[in-house]
Design an enzyme around this catalytic site. Structure first.
Site, PDB file in Angstrom:
ATOM      1  N   GLY A 158       0.892  -1.031   0.037  1.00  0.00           N
ATOM      2  CA  GLY A 158       0.080   0.034   0.114  1.00  0.00           C
ATOM      3  C   GLY A 158       0.872   1.204   0.108  1.00  0.00           C
ATOM      4  O   GLY A 158       1.957   1.159  -0.356  1.00  0.00           O
ATOM      5  N   LEU A 159       0.554   2.358   0.482  1.00  0.00           N
ATOM      6  CA  LEU A 159       1.217   3.434   0.376  1.00  0.00           C
ATOM      7  C   LEU A 159       2.383   3.399   1.092  1.00  0.00           C
ATOM      8  O   LEU A 159       3.371   3.771   0.751  1.00  0.00           O
ATOM      9  CB  LEU A 159       0.333   4.639   0.865  1.00  0.00           C
ATOM     10  CG  LEU A 159      -0.829   5.167  -0.125  1.00  0.00           C
ATOM     11  CD1 LEU A 159      -1.622   6.181   0.331  1.00  0.00           C
ATOM     12  CD2 LEU A 159      -0.165   5.834  -1.467  1.00  0.00           C
ATOM     13  N   ALA A 160       2.191   2.722   2.415  1.00  0.00           N
ATOM     14  CA  ALA A 160       3.380   2.890   3.239  1.00  0.00           C
ATOM     15  C   ALA A 160       4.415   1.810   2.789  1.00  0.00           C
ATOM     16  O   ALA A 160       5.610   2.000   2.565  1.00  0.00           O
ATOM     17  CB  ALA A 160       2.961   2.408   4.558  1.00  0.00           C
ATOM     18  N   GLY A 161       3.955   0.641   2.341  1.00  0.00           N
ATOM     19  CA  GLY A 161       4.838  -0.209   2.033  1.00  0.00           C
ATOM     20  C   GLY A 161       5.720  -0.339   0.499  1.00  0.00           C
ATOM     21  O   GLY A 161       6.859  -0.386   0.465  1.00  0.00           O
TER      22      GLY A 161
ATOM     23  N   SER B  86     -17.008   9.977   0.187  1.00  0.00           N
ATOM     24  CA  SER B  86     -16.033  10.937   0.786  1.00  0.00           C
ATOM     25  C   SER B  86     -16.552  12.057   1.893  1.00  0.00           C
ATOM     26  O   SER B  86     -17.494  12.488   1.536  1.00  0.00           O
ATOM     27  CB  SER B  86     -15.245  11.509  -0.231  1.00  0.00           C
ATOM     28  OG  SER B  86     -14.313  12.193   0.201  1.00  0.00           O
TER      29      SER B  86
ATOM     30  N   ARG C 273     -14.470  13.389  12.659  1.00  0.00           N
ATOM     31  CA  ARG C 273     -15.278  12.184  12.192  1.00  0.00           C
ATOM     32  C   ARG C 273     -15.979  11.530  13.535  1.00  0.00           C
ATOM     33  O   ARG C 273     -17.337  11.150  13.567  1.00  0.00           O
ATOM     34  CB  ARG C 273     -14.518  10.985  11.816  1.00  0.00           C
ATOM     35  CG  ARG C 273     -13.986  11.600  10.380  1.00  0.00           C
ATOM     36  CD  ARG C 273     -13.089  10.645   9.686  1.00  0.00           C
ATOM     37  NE  ARG C 273     -12.790  11.400   8.570  1.00  0.00           N
ATOM     38  CZ  ARG C 273     -11.821  10.556   7.588  1.00  0.00           C
ATOM     39  NH1 ARG C 273     -11.216   9.517   7.967  1.00  0.00           N
ATOM     40  NH2 ARG C 273     -11.737  11.082   6.571  1.00  0.00           N
TER      41      ARG C 273
ATOM     42  N   HIS D  52     -14.129   2.298   9.737  1.00  0.00           N
ATOM     43  CA  HIS D  52     -13.329   3.049   8.699  1.00  0.00           C
ATOM     44  C   HIS D  52     -11.956   2.734   8.833  1.00  0.00           C
ATOM     45  O   HIS D  52     -11.054   2.303   7.737  1.00  0.00           O
ATOM     46  CB  HIS D  52     -13.467   4.404   8.407  1.00  0.00           C
ATOM     47  CG  HIS D  52     -13.000   4.905   7.405  1.00  0.00           C
ATOM     48  ND1 HIS D  52     -13.130   4.507   6.042  1.00  0.00           N
ATOM     49  CD2 HIS D  52     -12.182   6.091   7.429  1.00  0.00           C
ATOM     50  CE1 HIS D  52     -12.371   5.377   5.315  1.00  0.00           C
ATOM     51  NE2 HIS D  52     -11.868   6.246   6.111  1.00  0.00           N
TER      52      HIS D  52
ATOM     53  N   GLU E 255      -1.156   2.474   8.403  1.00  0.00           N
ATOM     54  CA  GLU E 255      -2.192   2.012   9.274  1.00  0.00           C
ATOM     55  C   GLU E 255      -1.907   0.893  10.214  1.00  0.00           C
ATOM     56  O   GLU E 255      -2.472   0.846  11.483  1.00  0.00           O
ATOM     57  CB  GLU E 255      -3.510   1.757   8.528  1.00  0.00           C
ATOM     58  CG  GLU E 255      -4.678   1.786   9.438  1.00  0.00           C
ATOM     59  CD  GLU E 255      -5.891   1.611   8.311  1.00  0.00           C
ATOM     60  OE1 GLU E 255      -5.943   1.986   7.340  1.00  0.00           O
ATOM     61  OE2 GLU E 255      -7.202   1.262   9.223  1.00  0.00           O
TER      62      GLU E 255
ATOM     63  N   ARG F  42      -8.443   9.796  14.013  1.00  0.00           N
ATOM     64  CA  ARG F  42      -7.748  10.477  13.129  1.00  0.00           C
ATOM     65  C   ARG F  42      -8.373  11.240  12.239  1.00  0.00           C
ATOM     66  O   ARG F  42      -9.526  11.285  11.844  1.00  0.00           O
ATOM     67  CB  ARG F  42      -7.230   9.031  12.002  1.00  0.00           C
ATOM     68  CG  ARG F  42      -6.318   9.744  10.739  1.00  0.00           C
ATOM     69  CD  ARG F  42      -6.089   8.328   9.804  1.00  0.00           C
ATOM     70  NE  ARG F  42      -7.010   7.716   9.136  1.00  0.00           N
ATOM     71  CZ  ARG F  42      -7.770   8.142   7.934  1.00  0.00           C
ATOM     72  NH1 ARG F  42      -7.494   9.368   7.703  1.00  0.00           N
ATOM     73  NH2 ARG F  42      -8.742   7.470   7.482  1.00  0.00           N
TER      74      ARG F  42
HETATM   75  C1  LIG Z   1     -13.131   3.893   1.416  1.00  0.00           C
HETATM   76  C2  LIG Z   1     -11.702   4.530   1.966  1.00  0.00           C
HETATM   77  C3  LIG Z   1     -11.339   5.814   1.706  1.00  0.00           C
HETATM   78  C4  LIG Z   1     -10.341   6.372   2.486  1.00  0.00           C
HETATM   79  N1  LIG Z   1     -10.145   7.691   2.018  1.00  0.00           N
HETATM   80  C5  LIG Z   1      -8.946   8.146   2.668  1.00  0.00           C
HETATM   81  C6  LIG Z   1      -8.498   9.671   2.078  1.00  0.00           C
HETATM   82  O1  LIG Z   1      -9.384  10.395   1.418  1.00  0.00           O
HETATM   83  N2  LIG Z   1      -7.353  10.252   2.883  1.00  0.00           N
HETATM   84  C7  LIG Z   1      -6.857   9.661   3.937  1.00  0.00           C
HETATM   85  O2  LIG Z   1      -5.868  10.024   4.292  1.00  0.00           O
HETATM   86  N3  LIG Z   1      -7.137   8.315   4.060  1.00  0.00           N
HETATM   87  C8  LIG Z   1      -7.875   7.643   3.548  1.00  0.00           C
HETATM   88  N4  LIG Z   1      -8.341   6.318   3.956  1.00  0.00           N
HETATM   89  C9  LIG Z   1      -7.612   5.602   4.928  1.00  0.00           C
HETATM   90  C10 LIG Z   1      -6.236   5.172   4.249  1.00  0.00           C
HETATM   91  O3  LIG Z   1      -6.801   4.860   2.871  1.00  0.00           O
HETATM   92  C11 LIG Z   1      -5.773   3.895   4.713  1.00  0.00           C
HETATM   93  O4  LIG Z   1      -5.368   4.369   6.025  1.00  0.00           O
HETATM   94  C12 LIG Z   1      -4.353   3.785   4.125  1.00  0.00           C
HETATM   95  O5  LIG Z   1      -4.397   3.697   2.723  1.00  0.00           O
HETATM   96  C13 LIG Z   1      -3.686   2.558   4.510  1.00  0.00           C
HETATM   97  O6  LIG Z   1      -2.297   2.190   3.979  1.00  0.00           O
HETATM   98  P1  LIG Z   1      -1.341   1.181   4.268  1.00  0.00           P
HETATM   99  O7  LIG Z   1      -0.132   1.352   3.201  1.00  0.00           O
HETATM  100  O8  LIG Z   1      -0.942   1.353   5.601  1.00  0.00           O
HETATM  101  O9  LIG Z   1      -1.876  -0.250   4.018  1.00  0.00           O
HETATM  102  P2  LIG Z   1      -2.850  -0.774   2.628  1.00  0.00           P
HETATM  103  O10 LIG Z   1      -2.956   0.118   1.519  1.00  0.00           O
HETATM  104  O11 LIG Z   1      -4.223  -1.419   3.449  1.00  0.00           O
HETATM  105  O12 LIG Z   1      -2.017  -1.996   2.339  1.00  0.00           O
HETATM  106  C14 LIG Z   1      -1.636  -3.121   3.079  1.00  0.00           C
HETATM  107  C15 LIG Z   1      -0.778  -4.176   2.090  1.00  0.00           C
HETATM  108  O13 LIG Z   1      -0.310  -4.986   2.930  1.00  0.00           O
HETATM  109  C16 LIG Z   1      -0.579  -6.347   2.330  1.00  0.00           C
HETATM  110  N5  LIG Z   1      -0.926  -7.013   3.347  1.00  0.00           N
HETATM  111  C17 LIG Z   1      -1.505  -7.069   4.473  1.00  0.00           C
HETATM  112  N6  LIG Z   1      -1.294  -8.277   5.224  1.00  0.00           N
HETATM  113  C18 LIG Z   1      -0.484  -9.313   4.674  1.00  0.00           C
HETATM  114  C19 LIG Z   1      -0.029 -10.319   4.900  1.00  0.00           C
HETATM  115  N7  LIG Z   1      -0.177 -11.071   6.030  1.00  0.00           N
HETATM  116  N8  LIG Z   1       1.197 -10.715   3.798  1.00  0.00           N
HETATM  117  C20 LIG Z   1       1.281 -10.176   2.759  1.00  0.00           C
HETATM  118  N9  LIG Z   1       0.768  -9.119   2.416  1.00  0.00           N
HETATM  119  C21 LIG Z   1       0.213  -8.456   3.203  1.00  0.00           C
HETATM  120  C22 LIG Z   1      -1.828  -6.121   1.179  1.00  0.00           C
HETATM  121  O14 LIG Z   1      -1.644  -6.955   0.209  1.00  0.00           O
HETATM  122  C23 LIG Z   1      -1.424  -4.703   0.842  1.00  0.00           C
HETATM  123  O15 LIG Z   1      -0.472  -4.606  -0.017  1.00  0.00           O
HETATM  124  C24 LIG Z   1      -9.661   5.771   3.293  1.00  0.00           C
HETATM  125  C25 LIG Z   1      -9.818   4.439   3.430  1.00  0.00           C
HETATM  126  C26 LIG Z   1     -11.018   3.813   3.209  1.00  0.00           C
HETATM  127  C27 LIG Z   1     -11.378   2.577   3.624  1.00  0.00           C
END
Ligand SMILES: Cc1cc2nc3c(=O)[nH]c(=O)nc-3n(C[C@H](O)[C@H](O)[C@H](O)COP(=O)(O)OP(=O)(O)OC[C@H]3O[C@@H](n4cnc5c(N)ncnc54)[C@H](O)[C@@H]3O)c2cc1C
Ligand code: SF4
Ligand code: FES
Lengths: 637, 246
Positions: free
Chosen positions: A42-45, A284, A330, A401, A425, A435
């Site tokens: 995801g964004l972080a990874g 949104s 929120r 959420h 996250e 948040r």
């Molecule tokens: C509908 C929606 C709208 C949102 N809108 C906003 C917004 O407008 N602004 C904002 O700031 N935030 C928003 N958020 C929150 C934000 O999108 C998330 O908090 C953020 O994108 C999380 O990013 P991340 O990189 O931490 O994890 P994620 O994007 O959830 O990525 C997780 C990754 O880990 C991998 N993974 C997980 N577990 C395993 C495992 N056991 N083995 C291998 N791979 C694994 C998955 O395949 C994926 O690649 C929104 C959330 C939702 C649900």
């Protein structure tokens, strides 16, 4: 266990700079000798994997998706914050810092939040350089909008697809490194265990979801960027596969879990329609810029909303919070929606909804204007509900959420297990008990692009690593355990499906640990969850084999972990005898029904230590001090 | 309502597949298409049979995971939606619905309706990026970009990488997908420096993966859930020509 948050010395504006200078560096030629696993894209990874590879480390990246681009981050709609002050409306690093600490209801670490605000401007620069097509004004410069909990416009966006565009930016940086061979990427791999040798993180065990084989990956450090665990509630706005397995299994290996009960319930989602519902769709928060939220003044008023005259409507957020109005944070918006529905003033067939009305915005500007700004959201609403929101107000209701809780990390984003880092996250940092909108994308990218590339070097440069191979007993034992656990799940051959169990668990959490929580309900949940867990292990049905592609088995493993995590969530909620942010304990509220904190007793991060399934976890406290933002009752009036 | 599903079942990449028929009973018109499949799968699991495997995740039309050919049409009968955004109200009582995976050499079937689209990632690896490392980039407002251009780039960038364009095309061409990325970066000043290599390399990789050529049937545009227009293919062709001529 002594929790050391490793907050650097010095005034808050200088902490990060001082720390960057004080940390040890890995010499450029030596970087390629170190191997780092990044779980999650995801964004972080994706941002972490790409940035670390650019620096010269050997990186292994994996995710359970087919492609890094499918990570849940892709679904974020609204935007990303940065205090660029392009609008000249008084924004600054300090103001973003202040808003975030206050928005989090004084339950976040000040030093982390300040750093987040500090680096956030660079994120926008980075994304633009990658070709992210942010919204622009006619003069060609970047446009901004407002989000809840802020009185300035600091949110950058790309239509209603901000997460998609930011993720595609990070994904392209990652793919570029993959093509150079500096990142080895493995698709459809799910991490199922963490391997710790002599107190150091040395790798992971993952299942190849294509064929069911179990694989070992060795490294000098592991980064989990595996997202949030909101799906423990079954219904949430998260993508269906989002889950807690990676962090939960790391927790079972010794990483402490921070503030598990802090859950964000988002106010503007499409209400639940029926029990076949598989997920909830977010509308949104940006809609709250122009939409007005209301319910009828009268209890049980079932008239068509357009027939309810202005004076018989209660625009309850504008009434109660005149300065923030519909843009309150929120948690406040959700709680108020619940309150008016509890009073019997909810709308729609179920009575579990409130109106989000655009009639005034259409009158003030035009339908075309609304369409340009929010067209895709209106289309989405129409597709799901078969209603036209240009003509009749949208019906919305809060939904799970985001999870502010996650693995506990220090200022360097390292957990209590040396060499295990958590980003995005999945960690507990930065957002406290609530948040603010558009801050998760900011945090994920800050962690990945601008924090971990520095902090991980300090650990690598100051640690010694033994040469190991996957024959090491810790790897072979973990592999065998994972194989046996999967075999167990397919061999129960009971009568209930994974989803049936998951729905039951979700309902317990939603009823007793949702928007409103109280001691009686939580105690009840704590009795119900272990019973359900027992039944799960006796009566689950997972067809197929563990040695082939088996999506039902993947779900089963995740739900097995939820059955344990849910208990911790409730225990944490029960122990925190105060209300703060998203954690609203009904016993602790002000006369006006606002969250009432107890700073004397609960100004700390609750970090829990695993002691075995069904055993109470041990509580460790990281006390929080507020030197720069005075702890006060949050007011958005 | 009650309908019949005629579904492609294939245990793994190596095995032969075949169609199997299942009843879907008590389906509500307000269910999403995938919720209907969930219901059928629950029934199968209860009987101890393996559920129908299909890729999905966001269920809101943005991750690009879902995708199946529904009665001969990628993502089904509605325009501008992905499979997960399709609702059962678009079908009627007694319908028989045929479900197949994307069919293309470059998308091998992994199981039932699940295909492997990693060939798309390899096309991006060939050049679908701007070569900037983290840090050291100019301020975001340094280079103004006319709104119209930015919007057009965003139109192209909206591609979710689902592969419906390939599934819709009788030549299994990936031109719409590739053009969306090339076009996005060609429209932005940030993409300018690598314009030439980008288009050449991405096209070369596309050919190598076994996608076919484009013969302008426009089937891709018709089935694209994000309504990516074929004008991007025209831009891709111009970019390619320009690269060859310079
Ligand atoms: C509908 C929606 C709208 C949102 N809108 C906003 C917004 O407008 N602004 C904002 O700031 N935030 C928003 N958020 C929150 C934000 O999108 C998330 O908090 C953020 O994108 C999380 O990013 P991340 O990189 O931490 O994890 P994620 O994007 O959830 O990525 C997780 C990754 O880990 C991998 N993974 C997980 N577990 C395993 C495992 N056991 N083995 C291998 N791979 C694994 C998955 O395949 C994926 O690649 C929104 C959330 C939702 C649900
Ligand atoms: S161009 Fe359209 S159909 Fe093709 S992959 Fe992109 S979104 Fe899917
Ligand atoms: S499930 Fe994500 S696009 Fe359909």
């Amino acid at each position: 266990m002594e929790l050391n948050s490793k907050i650097p010395e010095g005034p808050i504006e200088k902490k990060w700079d001082n720390h960057r200078f004080a940390m040890k560096l890995v010499n450029p030629a030596n970087k390629r000798k170190y191997h780092i696993i990044v779980v999650g894209t995801g964004l972080a990874g994706a941002s972490a994997a790409a940035s670390l590879a650019e620096l010269g480390y050997q990186v292994t990246s994996l995710c359970y998706h087919e492609s890094p681009r499918r990570a849940h981050s892709i679904a974020a709609q609204g935007g990303i914050n940065a205090p660029k002050n392009y609008k000249n409306d008084g924004d600054s690093v300090w103001r973003l810092f202040y808003d975030t600490v206050k928005g989090g209801d004084f339950r976040a670490r000040e030093a982390n939040v300040y750093r987040l605000a500090q680096v956030s401007g660079s994120i926008i620069d980075q994304c633009v350089a990658q070709g992210v097509p942010f919204a622009r004004e006619y003069g060609g410069l970047l446009d901004n909008r407002s989000f809840g909990g802020a009185q300035v416009s600091r949110t950058f966006y790309a239509r209603g697809q901000t997460g998609q565009q930011l993720l595609l930016g990070a994904y392209s940086a990652l793919e570029r490194q993959i093509s150079k061979g500096t990142v080895k990427f493995y698709d459809r791999r799910e991490m199922l265990d963490l391997v710790v040798i002599d107190g150091q993180t040395r790798g992971i065990i993952a299942r190849n979801l294509r064929d069911g084989s179990i694989e070992a990956y060795i490294a000098d450090a592991v980064i989990l960027a595996t997202g949030g665990y909101g799906n423990v509630f079954y219904l949430s706005t998260n993508a269906k596969a989002s889950n807690a397995t990676a962090i939960w299994r790391a927790h079972k290996r010794g990483a402490l879990f921070g503030n598990p009960c802090y859950t964000q319930i988002h106010p503007t989602c499409i209400p639940v329609a029926s029990d076949y519902q598989s997920k909830l769709t977010l509308m949104s928060e940006s809609l709250r810029n122009d939409g007005r939220i209301w319910v009828p003044k009268k209890v049980g008023d079932k008239r068509n909303p357009r027939e309810i005259p202005e004076e018989e409507r209660d625009y309850y957020l504008e009434r109660r919070y005149p300065s923030f109005g519909n843009l309150v944070p929120r948690d406040v918006a959700s709680r108020n929606a619940k309150a008016v529905c509890d009073e019997g003033r909810g709308v729609g067939e179920t009575g579990l909804a409130v109106y989000l009305d655009f009639a005034d915005a259409i009158k003030r500007n035009s339908k075309a204007w609304v369409e340009e700004k929010y067209g895709n959201l209106f289309d989405m609403y129409h597709e799901i509900t078969n209603e036209n929101a240009y003509e009749t107000p949208m019906r919305i209701f809060p939904a799970v959420h985001y999870t502010m809780g996650g693995l506990w990390v220090d200022y360097n984003l390292m957990t209590t297990i040396p060499g295990l880092y958590v980003l995005g996250e999945a960690n507990f940092s930065d957002h406290g008990a609530n948040r603010l909108g558009a801050s998760a994308l900011m945090q994920g990218l800050a962690d990945g692009y601008f924090v971990i590339p520095y902090t991980i070097g300090d650990y690598l440069a100051s640690s010694k690593f033994q040469q190991i191979t996957s024959d090491h007993p810790s790897f072979s034992d973990a592999k065998r355990d994972v194989e046996q656990a999967n075999e167990k799940l397919v061999s129960i051959r009971g009568n209930k499906t994974v989803d049936e169990f998951h729905k039951e668990l979700g309902k317990i959490l939603w009823d007793y640990c949702g928007m409103g929580r109280n001691a009686d309900g939580l105690k009840k949940a704590l009795e119900m969850i272990p019973k359900l867990r027992d039944e799960f292990w006796k009566n689950l049905r997972v067809p197929g084999s563990s040695k082939s592609m088996n999506p039902e088995l993947e779900k089963a493993g995740r739900v097995a972990d939820y059955m344990e995590l849910a208990e911790l969530i409730c225990a944490d909620a029960l122990h925190r005898e105060e209300s703060c942010g998203g954690h609203f304990r009904e016993e602790y509220q002000t006369e006006e029904g606002e969250a009432k904190r107890n700073d004397e007793k609960f100004s700390y991060v609750a970090a829990w230590q695993f002691n075995g399934v069904g055993q109470p976890e041990t509580l460790h406290k990281e006390s929080l001090t507020f030197e720069y933002v005075k702890q006060a009752q949050r007011s958005y009036k | 309502m009650n309908i019949t599903l005629n579904v492609w079942r294939q245990p793994d990449q190596k095995s032969q597949g075949q169609f199997q028929s299942y009843p879907a009973t008590g389906i509500s018109p307000d269910m999403s298409f995938l919720e209907m499949l969930d219901a059928v799968n629950t029934m199968l699991v209860k009987k101890g049979e393996e559920p129908i495997a299909f890729d999905h995740d966001c269920r809101e039309g943005i991750c690009g995971s879902c995708g199946m050919v529904i009665n001969g049409r990628p993502h089904g009968p509605e325009r501008g939606v992905a499979t997960c955004q399709l609702y059962m109200r678009h079908f009627k009582e007694g319908d028989t619905i045929t479900l197949e995976p994307w069919r293309a050499n470059a998308f091998p079937v992994l199981k039932d309706l699940v295909v492997d689209r990693t060939s798309f990632d390899r096309i991006i690896q060939a050049g679908g990026y701007v070569s900037v490392d983290t840090g050291g980039v100019p301020d975001a407002n340094c280079i103004p970009i006319p709104k119209v251009k930015a919007e057009e780039a965003m139109d192209a960038a909206a591609c979710i990488g689902c592969g419906a364009c390939v599934a819709a095309c009788k030549n299994s061409s990936a031109m719409l997908f590739v053009s969306a990325k090339v076009s996005q970066l060609a429209l932005l000043p940030q993409g300018d420096a690598e314009r030439k290599q980008r288009v050449e390399r991405m096209i070369a990789q596309m050919d190598k993966e076994g996608f076919g050529g484009c013969t302008n049937t426009l089937a891709c545009e018709a089935e694209c859930p994000k309504k990516i227009p074929v004008t991007h293919i025209a831009r891709l062709n111009r970019e390619f020509l320009r690269a060859k001529l310079t």
